[in-house]
Design a protein around this motif. Structure first.
Motif, short mmCIF file in Angstrom:
data_model
loop_
_atom_site.label_atom_id
_atom_site.label_comp_id
_atom_site.label_asym_id
_atom_site.label_seq_id
_atom_site.Cartn_x
_atom_site.Cartn_y
_atom_site.Cartn_z
N VAL A 46 6.97 3.97 -7.11
CA VAL A 46 5.52 3.77 -7.03
C VAL A 46 4.89 5.20 -7.50
N ARG A 47 3.77 4.69 -8.16
CA ARG A 47 3.12 6.19 -8.35
C ARG A 47 3.02 6.57 -7.54
N ARG A 48 2.62 8.03 -6.98
CA ARG A 48 1.64 8.41 -5.79
C ARG A 48 -0.12 8.28 -5.77
N ALA A 65 1.16 -1.00 0.23
CA ALA A 65 0.05 -0.28 -0.40
C ALA A 65 0.80 1.17 -0.27
N ARG A 66 2.07 1.47 -0.50
CA ARG A 66 3.05 2.49 -0.10
C ARG A 66 2.58 3.57 -1.04
N HIS A 67 2.68 3.12 -2.16
CA HIS A 67 1.92 4.04 -3.19
C HIS A 67 0.68 5.29 -2.32
N SER A 68 0.07 4.84 -1.59
CA SER A 68 -1.33 5.50 -1.00
C SER A 68 -0.77 6.44 0.39
N TYR A 69 0.52 6.52 0.61
CA TYR A 69 0.41 7.52 1.51
C TYR A 69 1.10 8.35 0.95
#
Lengths: 191, 215
Positions: free
Chosen positions: B18-20, A67-71
């Motif tokens: 990663v794309r935020r 889930a690291r993209h969601s921070y």
């Protein structure tokens, strides 16, 4: 491995995590190491058994990774981490409570004169050993093996297993069903 | 070295950029742009109802129409926020005032019309036509909402999906009001509340069948 002292300060975590999102592996290693003691403390405060708490911690770290993209680095990191931690700890608590509801004390069974335990020898399974089952599971196609491991061996609910494997609930049900038929055929157990 | 240390080493070694995730407001805006395109395509195909301008001058119609749109817009924002871990559960409250206005105005309009006019005859062809438009609007809007939720990492999947279903339902219902005349009878209630229930159920079923990988 203990986190570097300066990174143990939560004030550094958002910046480190932002660099990790950009692909900086050293920053990612540093921030994962730094948040681990904090997450471990949360897990241990909710799960009494240290082994279960450590397993939950590893689940949390995997979820942080996925889930690291969601921070959003502009926002505080602790509420984001705490939400992921609480979800994984709640999953583990559900598994533990399901397991506890199925387990019965052996002493109580013997005291009650349960014939399975009173006359152990005739009731021991001689036809199948655990290694044969493990070999049979290892020989399953990957989709069926994952389904059996998650649903039957790790005792996850279908929904949790679907989430973990990325398969739909329907596909998972079919995979479990086919895997069980295949295992029965492989080890010659009755249908 | 413990297995947790080994896990950290493995995760760090495998990390790629990663794309935020964009801010919830921007993601909701992207969803609304897509919704506008779907509704524009339906309007181009079927045309807007003949009495739209006249109806908009009636307070009851205006309130239910704008209430449905406001519910759709605010629920889309709420769903986008709820799909991000750590955001407050209170985001679920955001669309509730507009939902109350929408349903109250629809309910009141129906009651008044039911008493004064009675239930008018609804032609079977009209119902089929409406159902077709409903499916053509509801399916892409629900699928787009599912994509919006799956891109995030919703921990509270139920709350995010409920808000997402509300968004798709409000906007589908507004689109139906734009295309079809069914305001003089209890059909309004059936279409509005029926759409709401159907689309929210569709959203919950889609989310259950295809849960996000990260959660």
């Amino acid at each position: 491995m203990a986190p570097t002292k300066s990174y143990a300060d939560p004030a550094h975590w958002p910046d480190l995590f932002a660099r990790a999102q950009d692909g900086d592996r050293a920053a990612y290693h540093a921030v994962l190491s730094a948040i681990t003691p904090w997450l471990r403390a949360i897990a241990r405060s909710r799960l009494r058994d240290p082994t279960e708490a450590e397993d939950a911690l590893q689940d949390i770290l995997l979820t942080v990774h996925h889930a690291r993209h969601s921070y959003d680095p502009a926002r505080p990191i602790k509420p984001w981490l705490a939400a992921l931690a609480q979800a994984r700890i709640a999953d583990r608590q559900r598994v533990l409570s399901r397991r506890a509801s199925r387990e019965t004390s052996l002493d109580a069974k013997i005291a009650a004169g349960d014939e399975t335990f009173a006359a152990l020898a005739p009731n021991q399974d001689s036809g199948m050993d655990g290694r044969a089952l493990q070999r049979a599971i290892a020989g399953l196609p990957p989709g069926q093996r994952t389904a059996i491991e998650l649903v039957k061996m790790q005792d996850m609910s279908l929904l949790d297993a679907a989430t973990a494997s990325g398969q739909s609930v329907g596909a998972l049900k079919v995979a479990v069903h086919r895997a069980l038929i295949r295992l029965r055929n492989l080890i010659g157990a009755p249908a | 070295m413990t297995s947790t240390d080994t896990l950290i080493d493995g995760l760090a070694a495998s990390a790629r950029p990663v794309r935020r995730l964009r801010a919830p407001l921007l993601r909701a805006a992207a969803y609304l742009v897509l919704t506008a395109a779907v509704v524009a395509a339906l309007v181009a195909w079927q045309g807007v109802r003949a009495d739209l301008l006249m109806q908009l001058t009636h307070p009851g119609f205006f309130l239910s129409f704008s209430g449905a749109i406001a519910t759709g817009v605010l629920a889309a924002w709420s769903a986008a926020a709820l799909s991000v871990p750590g955001r407050s559960r209170r985001w679920l409250l955001l669309p509730l005032p507009s939902l109350a206005i929408w349903l109250a105005s629809v309910g009141r309009g129906c009651l008044v019309n039911w008493i004064t006019l009675g239930n008018d005859q609804v032609q079977r062809a009209e119902v089929i036509d409406c159902a077709l438009s409903l499916a053509l609007a509801a399916l892409p809007l629900s699928a787009a909402m599912l994509a919006l939720l799956r891109r995030a990492a919703p921990i509270r999947l139920g709350a995010a999906t409920l808000a997402g279903g509300l968004a798709a339902a409000g906007l589908t219902s507004a689109a139906m009001t734009l295309l079809h005349q069914h305001d003089a009878s209890v059909m309004v209630l059936i279409w509005n509340v029926g759409t709401l229930a159907l689309v929210v159920m569709l959203q919950l079923m889609l989310a259950r069948a295809m849960p996000p990988r990260a959660t």
